[in-house]
Design an enzyme around this catalytic site. Structure first.
Site, short mmCIF file in Angstrom:
data_model
loop_
_atom_site.label_atom_id
_atom_site.label_comp_id
_atom_site.label_asym_id
_atom_site.label_seq_id
_atom_site.Cartn_x
_atom_site.Cartn_y
_atom_site.Cartn_z
N GLY A 88 51.32 80.67 50.64
CA GLY A 88 52.48 80.66 51.53
C GLY A 88 53.50 79.56 51.24
O GLY A 88 54.70 79.80 51.28
N CYS A 136 50.14 69.25 40.12
CA CYS A 136 48.75 68.82 40.20
C CYS A 136 48.39 67.90 39.05
O CYS A 136 47.40 67.20 39.11
CB CYS A 136 47.83 70.02 40.19
SG CYS A 136 48.36 71.28 41.33
#
Ligand SMILES: *Cc1c(COP(=O)(O)O)cnc(C)c1O
Length: 390
Positions: free
Chosen positions: A200, A325
């Site tokens: 999302g 990341c």
């Protein structure tokens, strides 16, 4: 100082209409969807409404949609649930060298449990080579996991062809569609996907909500246990406001996809043109045509990506060197290295990812800021002075 956000592949702000939609579920409507009483029923209905929206957006049946806590959980569920359920058939997993770490590290972790793994190489555009995939398939292969679009360079993989090949051989196919949702059309039948994952917060819903699509009658098993929610496929009390937000956000991005992707592609091309005109020793990475409309990845020679990001940050420009990341580590991107880009050049990477809040002024600001920054950084590089200036 002007502030510009060019890091939409890392995360996006919540869409104002999405925020508006979920306020009642944060402030008042607090029921547990599993409850029999009216407070439970009121939120249960909205979860099923969101499930229907999601299923319509990706060409699935509502029963095939499972809500999770995000991209990483969906990916773990997709991969582990598929290989555990098919262990009796074989132990071989195929993925690619340019996957997100959620896929790569999940697959690698499974090799500790007796599964074997083939990590497919890619060409210089970051594209999986179909012949290499066909060759890698064995009698033991039970899962192929190849992303829809790459998060670092934007390359769109030949997912339909991969899915077709997998289906012919009776192998489950998972695609990580986290970056493609809202940027290019997603239809689970066109993509021939048995399992598909989205997150999302990459398309204007809040963080901590995702979807796992599981094709009906797929041989897949749950990886957690508990109260029986999500048709016993993902146990645990639902993130009610997150689910409602995701349904609304997906509906919005899919309805605006055509116009918005054209608008973003134009802005992206303006960045590319401007940078190539103003700055020497630069490369544009990824596939020249089969790529996301909102992403551009550059490598600049004679400059460290980290120092570049720092200087841009000082000028109010939020960007990334690749995947968020791995941005903490100074290792060059595994994606750029897999594409055959030399380590020294891969260190000078810059990823700019556009979103609905970006406009022409943002691009002009970037094109004003970037050349002097680059000049300053390169002037400090002994390597640049020796090889280029002399
Ligand atoms: C962001 C991202 C993920 C992880 O999603 P989260 O919701 O942040 O866990 C996985 N795959 C790709 C391609 C991504 O860009």
């Amino acid at each position: 100082m002007k502030k510009v956000y060019f890091d939409h592949s890392a995360t996006t702000p919540v869409h104002p209409l999405v925020a508006e939609e979920i306020i009642p579920y944060i402030t008042g409507k607090f029921g547990n969807p599993s409850s029999i009483h009216f407070l439970g029923r009121e939120v249960k209905k909205e979860i099923e409404n969101a499930r229907e929206k999601v299923s319509r957006c990706i060409g699935a049946y509502p029963e095939e949609i499972v809500f999770t806590s995000g991209g990483t959980e969906s990916i773990n569920m997709a991969i582990k649930g598929a290989v555990y359920a098919n262990r009796w058939k074989g132990n071989h997993i195929i993925t690619s060298a340019v996957e997100h770490h959620a896929v790569l590290d999940t697959c690698k972790a499974l090799t500790e449990e007796g599964f074997t793994l083939t990590v497919l190489p890619v060409d210089r555009y970051g594209m999986v080579i179909l012949d290499a995939l066909a060759e890698a398939i064995t009698e033991q292969t039970i899962l192929i996991s190849i992303m829809h679009a790459n998060n670092e360079v934007g390359t769109i993989q030949p997912v339909s062809d991969i899915g077709r090949l997998a289906r012919e051989k009776g192998i489950l196919f998972h695609t990580d569609a986290v970056q493609s949702m809202g940027k290019i059309p997603i239809n689970v039948d066109d993509l021939q996907a048995d399992l598909l994952t989205v997150s999302g917060h990459k398309f204007y819903a809040p963080k901590g909500i995702g979807v796992l699509y599981i094709r009906q009658d797929s041989n897949w098993q749950p990886v957690n246990h508990g109260g029986g929610q999500e048709r016993r496929r993902r146990h645990g009390t639902e993130n009610v406001s997150g689910i409602i937000a995701l349904g609304k956000a997906m509906e919005l991005v899919v309805s605006e996809l055509k116009d918005e992707s054209q608008r973003l592609a134009r802005l992206r091309d303006k960045i590319i043109k401007g940078v190539l005109e103003r700055i020497p020793y630069v490369h544009v990475n990824g596939h020249p045509t089969k790529r996301l409309p909102n992403l551009v990845n550059f490598t600049f020679e004679y400059v460290e990506g980290e120092s570049l990001l720092f200087s841009l940050d000082m000028a109010g420009i939020a960007a990334s060197s690749g995947s968020a990341c791995t941005a903490d580590s100074v290792d060059p991107s595994h994606v750029l290295l897999a594409m055959g880009i030399p380590t020294e050049i891969a260190r000078g990477s810059l990823r700019l990812t556009l979103g609905r809040d970006n406009n022409d002024e943002d691009i002009e600001y970037l094109l004003d800021v970037l050349p002097p920054v680059m000049g300053r950084l390169r002037a400090m590089s002994p390597f640049f002075n020796e090889t280029v200036i002399r």
